[in-house]
Write a protein that holds these residues in place. Structure first.
Motif, mmCIF file in Angstrom:
data_model
loop_
_atom_site.group_PDB
_atom_site.id
_atom_site.type_symbol
_atom_site.label_atom_id
_atom_site.label_comp_id
_atom_site.label_asym_id
_atom_site.label_seq_id
_atom_site.Cartn_x
_atom_site.Cartn_y
_atom_site.Cartn_z
ATOM 1 N N MET A 1 0.843 -1.206 0.000
ATOM 2 C CA MET A 1 0.000 0.000 0.000
ATOM 3 C C MET A 1 0.873 1.249 0.000
ATOM 4 O O MET A 1 0.686 2.154 -0.815
ATOM 5 N N ILE A 3 3.874 1.513 -0.949
ATOM 6 C CA ILE A 3 4.580 1.626 -2.229
ATOM 7 C C ILE A 3 3.644 2.183 -3.289
ATOM 8 O O ILE A 3 4.031 3.027 -4.102
ATOM 9 N N LEU A 4 2.408 1.724 -3.230
ATOM 10 C CA LEU A 4 1.431 2.192 -4.220
ATOM 11 C C LEU A 4 1.243 3.698 -4.092
ATOM 12 O O LEU A 4 1.239 4.436 -5.086
ATOM 13 N N ILE A 5 1.085 4.160 -2.833
ATOM 14 C CA ILE A 5 0.909 5.604 -2.607
ATOM 15 C C ILE A 5 2.126 6.361 -3.110
ATOM 16 O O ILE A 5 2.005 7.382 -3.800
ATOM 17 N N PHE A 7 4.103 5.541 -5.393
ATOM 18 C CA PHE A 7 4.085 5.502 -6.857
ATOM 19 C C PHE A 7 3.116 6.547 -7.408
ATOM 20 O O PHE A 7 3.425 7.283 -8.343
ATOM 21 N N VAL A 8 1.914 6.599 -6.790
ATOM 22 C CA VAL A 8 0.911 7.572 -7.239
ATOM 23 C C VAL A 8 1.430 8.991 -7.041
ATOM 24 O O VAL A 8 1.300 9.852 -7.919
ATOM 25 N N GLN A 10 4.465 9.940 -7.007
ATOM 26 C CA GLN A 10 5.494 10.193 -8.014
ATOM 27 C C GLN A 10 4.868 10.589 -9.344
ATOM 28 O O GLN A 10 5.270 11.569 -9.974
ATOM 29 N N ILE A 94 8.318 7.540 -4.732
ATOM 30 C CA ILE A 94 9.019 6.280 -4.973
ATOM 31 C C ILE A 94 10.501 6.540 -5.283
ATOM 32 O O ILE A 94 11.360 5.700 -5.036
#
Lengths: 319, 659
Positions: A1, A3-5, A7-8, A10, A94
Motif C-alpha cells: 500500500m 509503495i502504491l501511494i 508511486f501515485v 510520483q 518512490i
C-alpha cells in the motif's frame, strides 16, 4: 500500500511539474511585461509556442551530425529525470531513496554538456561562443552549489534531498544565519544555471550578449520545442528545489492524509508563484552584467557558501 | 597462482626477444596481459589471499637480508595489477592496427614496460620494488624517445629522465629509513616488507618517509609540484604507450604511496599525515583541470586531465589517512574506497581516451586542435567511443567517472566530523576546489570533443581522415563496454576492493555497496546508477512518444537539410569548401574566458610549477655551472691550493666522523 501511494505521488508529481513548467515561464513573462507597462501575452502563451513549434518542419544544417540530432532529447531526458527526483508537494515519493543532491546536479550537468556539444556541432561562431561561456560559467557555479550542499549536509547529515527537506520541514534544525547565506548563494547559482538576469538575458535578441540562446540558434521546429520545454522544466526544477529546501513549510509528509496532500499542493503552487513573481520583479529592477563580471558574481556566491559553513562550525562547535 | 604470474612476467620479457614481427609481439603481449588480468580478478574474487614467492635471483648474497627477490600477491597488489593488465591487453590489441614505422623502436619496450610495472606491483621487498620501479622508468623513457627525430620528443625525454632520476633518488632513502626502523640483523638491513611492517617508523623518521615517498612516488604519479613532465612526456610516446603511461604508470606511483603510507607505516600515524596529500591532491586536481581546458595538443589535454584525476585520487587517500588518524575507520574506508574506485575507473576510461585520440592523430595526421574538426563524420566509431570516454572524464552520472567522484564528495562532506575548526574549514574549501576541478574537467571534455570531433574541419587533412582499423576499433569498443559496465555497477566493483579496504583501513564497505546502489553510510540512501539510467531512458522514451503524437497533427514531418543558419551569415565562397575556419570557435577561443578569469592568476603563463620551481632550479643550475666553469681556467697555483683545501676538508670530515 505504501509503495502504491509512493508511486501515485510520483506520477502526480511528474505530471504536475511537467504541466506547470510552461506556465511558470508564462507567469514570469507576463509579470515582467506588466511591470514595464506593456500588456504582455497571456500566461498560456508558452504552451501555444510549444505546440506551434512541434507542428513545424525541422531544418537541420547540412553538416550537422548525430550529436546535433540527439542532444535536445538527451538534455530533456536528463533534466526530466532530475525534475522527477526533486520533491514538490509531497515527500516520500518512490524516487526518494535515489533523490541525491549530487546526482541532481550531475543530471543537470549532462543536460548542459549535451547542449554545449550541440552548439559546437554545426561549427558556427555563435554556437561556439555560447558553449564556451556556458561551460565557463558552470565552472564557477559548481563550487558555489557544492558549498550550498556542504552546508545542508552539515545540518542534515546526508545528501539525500528527501531527508534534507523532511528535516528542514520539521524545523528541528532551527532557523539559522547559515541557511540565509546559503539561500543567497543558491539563488545566484540558480540564476546562472537558468540563464536569467543578471547572468544572461533569456529574451535577448542581440547575439553577442547571448549565452544560453546562442547555443541553440541552429535549432528549429520540434527540436526547438524540446529545448524550450527543457529550459522551462529546468527553471521549475530550480524553483521547486529552492522551495523544498529553504521554504519547506506545508510540504506533505509520507504518512499524510488526503488533506495533507492538498495542503502540500496548495503550498507548492503558492511558493512557486511567489518565487516566479519575485524573479520577475528582480529581473525588471536590475541590468544584465558584462560577461566577465559573472565570475565575480558567482565568486561572491562561493564566499557566501564558505562563510555559511564556517558560521556553522563556529556557532555549533560542530563535531 | 603467483608462480603463474611470475612466469607470465618472464614471458612478457621474453616476448620481445623471441618474436620479431610486430603483430606477434603485440598479440603475445595482449594474450599474456589478458591472462594476467584474469589471474588478478580471480585473486580479488577469491577474497585476496596473500600469496608469496621467493625468486632465486637478486642482490649478491651477504649484502642485505633477503638473498633473493621476493614477490607477494595481496588484495592491494591484485587490484592495481587488474588495472594494469586490463589496460595493457586492450592497448596491445589496438597497437596491432595502429603501428607506425617509427613505433618499431617501441616494440621491444612495450612488453618489458608492462612486465616492469607488474614487477613493481608484486614486489614484497624494497629492492624488488625499487628495481621494478626504476626498470619501468627506464623502459618508459626509451618509449618516450621512440620518435627521437622530433626535437620536442627529445627535450621531453631529457625532462622525463631528470624527473625519473629524482623520483628514484627519493624512494631509495625512503626505504632505507623504513628498513632502518625495522632494525638491522647481523649488520644487514632487512628489506622485506614484513620486517618493515613489524616496526613502523615513528616521529621524525615517519615524517621523513612521508616527505620522501610523496616526492619520489608523487613525481611518477603526477602530483603537484612534480607534474610538469606528464603533458610533455605522455604525448611524445606512441599512443598505446601513452595510454599505459597515463592509465597504469601513474597508478604504480599511487600504489607505492598507498603501500608505504597505509601498509608499511602502520595505522598508528598522526592525524596531520593526510594533510600534505590532500593539499598536493587538491592543487593537482585544480591545475590539471585548468591546464586541460587550455592545451592545444589533444594528447596533452588528456595528460593534464590525468594530473587532475590523480589529484582526486590523492585527495581520497589523504582524507582516508586523516580519518584513520582520527580513529574513524568507517570514514577512512569510504575515502579509501573512493580513491581506489576512481583509480579503477580512471584506469579504464583514460586508456580509452588515449586510444581514441591516438586514432585521431593517426587518421587525421595531427594532434593539434587547431587543425582538427568534424571528425565524427569520417571516424564515427572513434567519435562515439571518445564521447563516451569524455562523459566519464567529465564526471557525468551513470558513467564510469561519477561513482568514484560521488564517493569522494561524500567523504569530503563527512570530513568535518573529524573535528577542529581549522580542519573543518579546510574541508569546506576542499569541497569548493574539488567542485571547481570537476566542472573544469567537464569544460575540458566538451572542448576536446567539440573542437576535434564536431564542427567543420579546420584543415584539409582532417576532412579526409581515416577511421581506425578493425582491431583498433575492437579495442576501443571493448574498453567502452568496460567503462559502461563500471559506470552502471559500481557496487560489484567495490566488492572487489573489499579485502584491500579491510586490510588498509580496518573497515570495509559491507552494507554500503549492493548490486544496484552504493551509499556513504549503512543507514543512508545513496547513488543508484542503474535506476538513474532507467529514469533517464524512460524520460527520453516518454518525450519521444509525446513529440511524435503532437507532431503527427502538424503540417510537415521529418527533417530537411539546408545550409547552416549562422544568423544569416553569407555562404562561404567556393575556394573555402568548409567555410572560413576563423569564423568557427576553436580550442584557444573556447578556453579564453577561463584563461582570462582563472588561468592568468593560477597558471602564470603555462604552469605554476614551471614558474615557481623549475625555472628557478634551471637558473640555479646555470649559475652553479658558470661558477664551476670558472674553476677550469684557474692558474696552476690556485688549482693546487683548491686541491689542498679539499684534502684538508676531507681529512677534517673523517676525523670528525671518527670522533
Amino acid at each position: 500500500m505504501a509503495i502504491l501511494i509512493a508511486f501515485v505521488l510520483q506520477a502526480l508529481h511528474i505530471a504536475l511539474v511537467f504541466a506547470a513548467a510552461p506556465l511558470v515561464v508564462g507567469v514570469i513573462r507576463s509579470v515582467k511585461a506588466r511591470l514595464v507597462g506593456r500588456a504582455g501575452p497571456s500566461v498560456l502563451q508558452p504552451y501555444r509556442d510549444l505546440l506551434r513549434l512541434v507542428r513545424k518542419r525541422t531544418v537541420v544544417a547540412e553538416n550537422a551530425s548525430a550529436v546535433f540530432l540527439l542532444a535536445p532529447m538527451a538534455a530533456f531526458a536528463a533534466t526530466a529525470a532530475a525534475a522527477a527526483l526533486v520533491p514538490s508537494f509531497a515527500l516520500g515519493m518512490i524516487s526518494a531513496p535515489i533523490a541525491d543532491l549530487l546526482v541532481v546536479a550531475g543530471l543537470l550537468t549532462i543536460a548542459r554538456v549535451a547542449q554545449a556539444l550541440a552548439g559546437m556541432d554545426v561549427g558556427t561562431a555563435f554556437g561556439g561562443i555560447g558553449a564556451s561561456r556556458e561551460m565557463s560559467f558552470a565552472a564557477f557555479a559548481e563550487p558555489a552549489l557544492l558549498l550550498v550542499i556542504f552546508t545542508l549536509v552539515l545540518l542534515a547529515g546526508t545528501t539525500n534531498l528527501d531527508v534534507v527537506a523532511g528535516l528542514l520541514r520539521d524545523g528541528s534544525l532551527g532557523l539559522r544565519v547559515s541557511l540565509g547565506l546559503v539561500l543567497v548563494a543558491a539563488l545566484a547559482v540558480a540564476a546562472a544555471e537558468n540563464g536569467r538576469i543578471p547572468v544572461d538575458n533569456p529574451a535577448t535578441h542581440l547575439e553577442l550578449t547571448m549565452v544560453h540562446e546562442a547555443m541553440v540558434l541552429e535549432y528549429s521546429g520540434p527540436d526547438l520545442a524540446v529545448i524550450e520545454a527543457t529550459a522551462a522544466l529546468r527553471l521549475t526544477l530550480w524553483l521547486t528545489l529552492i522551495a523544498a529546501v529553504f521554504i519547506p513549510f506545508g510540504i506533505a509528509v509520507p504518512e499524510a492524509s488526503a488533506l495533507g496532500w492538498l495542503t502540500g499542493l496548495g503550498a507548492w503552487v503558492g511558493k512557486i508563484l511567489a518565487l516566479a513573481v519575485a524573479l520577475a520583479v528582480f529581473e525588471t529592477s536590475i541590468a544584465k552584467m558584462r560577461v566577465f563580471r559573472v565570475p565575480e558574481f558567482l565568486g561572491i556566491a562561493v564566499l557566501l557558501g564558505l562563510l555559511a559553513a564556517v558560521f556553522l562550525f563556529v556557532s555549533t562547535g560542530f563535531a | 597462482m603467483l608462480a603463474l604470474v611470475a612466469v607470465l612476467l618472464l614471458a612478457l620479457g621474453a616476448a620481445a626477444t623471441i618474436f620479431r614481427r610486430a603483430p606477434a609481439v603485440l598479440g603475445v603481449s595482449a594474450a599474456l596481459s589478458a591472462s594476467g588480468a584474469a589471474a588478478a580478478l580471480a585473486s580479488l574474487i577469491a577474497g585476496g589471499p596473500t600469496l608469496a614467492l621467493a625468486l632465486p635471483i637478486g642482490l649478491p648474497s651477504g649484502l642485505m637480508a633477503p638473498d633473493g627477490m621476493t614477490l607477494a600477491l595481496d588484495p592491494l597488489s591484485a587490484m592495481f595489477l587488474l588495472i594494469l593488465f586490463v589496460a595493457a591487453a586492450f592497448c596491445a590489441v589496438y597497437a596491432i592496427d595502429q603501428h607506425e614505422a617509427e613505433d618499431r623502436r617501441a616494440l621491444a619496450g612495450f612488453p618489458a614496460f608492462v612486465g616492469a610495472m607488474a614487477l613493481a606491483l608484486l614486489a614484497a621487498d624494497a629492492f624488488t620494488l625499487v628495481f621494478g620501479f626504476e626498470l619501468m622508468s627506464a623502459v618508459s623513457w626509451l618509449l618516450v624517445l621512440a620518435r627521437h627525430e622530433d626535437a620536442d620528443s627529445r627535450s621531453a625525454g631529457i625532462f622525463y629522465v631528470g624527473m625519473a632520476l629524482f623520483g628514484g633518488l627519493c624512494l631509495v632513502p625512503a626505504f632505507a629509513v623504513l628498513a632502518h626502523a625495522g632494525g638491522a640483523h647481523a649488520g644487514l638491513l632487512d628489506l622485506r616488507f614484513s620486517a618493515m611492517r613489524a616496526a613502523p617508523p615513528e616521529g621524525w623518521r615517519a615524517a621523513l618517509v612521508l616527505a620522501l615517498v610523496l616526492l619520489g612516488a608523487g613525481s611518477k604519479a603526477g602530483l603537484v609540484p612534480l607534474h610538469p613532465w606528464l603533458p610533455l612526456a605522455h604525448p611524445a610516446a606512441p599512443s598505446h604507450v601513452s595510454a599505459l603511461m597515463s592509465g597504469a604508470m601513474t597508478k604504480v606511483g599511487l600504489y607505492v604511496i598507498v603501500r608505504v603510507l597505509f601498509d608499511l607505516c602502520g595505522p598508528a600515524q598522526p592525524l596531520w599525515w593526510g594533510i600534505p596529500l590532500i593539499a598536493a591532491g587538491a592543487a593537482s586536481a585544480l591545475i590539471g583541470a585548468l591546464r586541460a581546458t587550455a592545451d592545444g595538443d589533444i594528447k596533452s589535454v588528456l595528460a593534464c586531465s590525468t594530473i587532475e584525476n590523480v589529484g582526486l585520487i590523492a585527495v581520497g587517500l589523504g582524507v582516508a589517512l586523516v580519518a584513520r588518524g582520527a580513529d574513524l575507520p568507517a570514514l577512512a574506508a569510504l575515502a579509501l574506497c573512493a580513491a581506489l574506485l576512481h583509480a579503477l575507473g580512471h584506469g579504464v576510461f583514460k586508456p580509452l581516451m588515449f586510444l581514441c585520440v591516438g586514432s585521431v592523430a593517426h587518421g587525421a595526421g595531427t594532434r593539434s586542435l587547431a587543425r582538427l574538426g568534424g571528425l565524427i563524420h569520417r571516424m564515427p566509431v572513434t567519435a562515439g567511443c571518445a564521447i563516451l570516454g569524455a562523459a566519464c572524464l567529465a564526471g557525468l552520472p551513470v558513467f564510469a567517472g561519477f561513482a568514484g567522484e560521488w564517493l569522494l564528495f561524500q567523504a569530503v562532506l563527512a570530513g568535518p566530523r573529524i573535528g577542529g575548526l581549522a580542519l573543518q574549514t579546510l574541508f569546506a574549501a576542499l569541497a569548493a576546489v574539488l567542485a571547481l576541478s570537476v566542472a573544469l574537467a567537464a569544460a575540458a571534455a566538451v572542448r576536446l570533443i567539440g573542437v576535434a570531433f564536431l564542427g567543420r574541419p579546420r584543415g584539409p587533412r582532417a576532412a579526409v581522415a581515416d577511421e581506425a582499423g578493425p582491431r583498433a576499433r575492437a579495442a576501443m569498443i571493448g574498453l567502452s563496454g568496460l567503462a559502461v559496465l563500471l559506470g552502471l555497477l559500481p557496487g560489484p566493483a567495490i566488492w572487489l576492493l573489499e579485502p584491500a579496504l579491510r586490510g588498509l583501513s580496518g573497515a570495509g564497505m559491507a552494507g554500503r555497496a549492493g548490486w544496484l546502489a552504493i551509499s556513504p553510510t549503512q543507514e543512508s540512501f545513496g547513488y543508484a546508477p542503474a535506476a538513474i539510467a532507467l529514469l533517464v531512458a524512460l524520460a527520453a522514451a516518454g518525450g519521444m512518444l509525446a513529440l511524435r503524437r503532437l507532431a503527427a497533427r502538424g503540417i510537415a514531418l521529418g527533417r530537411e537539410r539546408g545550409p547552416a543558419w549562422a544568423n544569416g551569415f553569407a555562404a562561404p565562397p567556393a575556394w573555402l569548401p568548409f567555410g572560413d575556419s576563423v569564423t568557427q570557435y576553436g580550442g584557444a577561443s573556447f578556453s579564453e574566458p577561463l584563461q582570462r578569469t582563472l588561468g592568468r592568476t593560477l597558471l602564470r603563463g603555462g604552469d605554476p610549477a614551471m614558474h615557481w620551481l623549475m625555472r628557478p632550479l634551471l637558473a640555479a643550475r646555470g649559475a652553479i655551472s658558470r661558477a664551476a666553469d670558472a674553476m677550469q681556467v684557474l692558474t696552476i697555483r690556485r688549482i693546487l691550493t683548491v686541491m689542498f683545501a679539499v684534502l684538508v676538508l676531507f681529512l677534517a670530515v673523517i676525523a670528525a666522523v671518527e670522533m
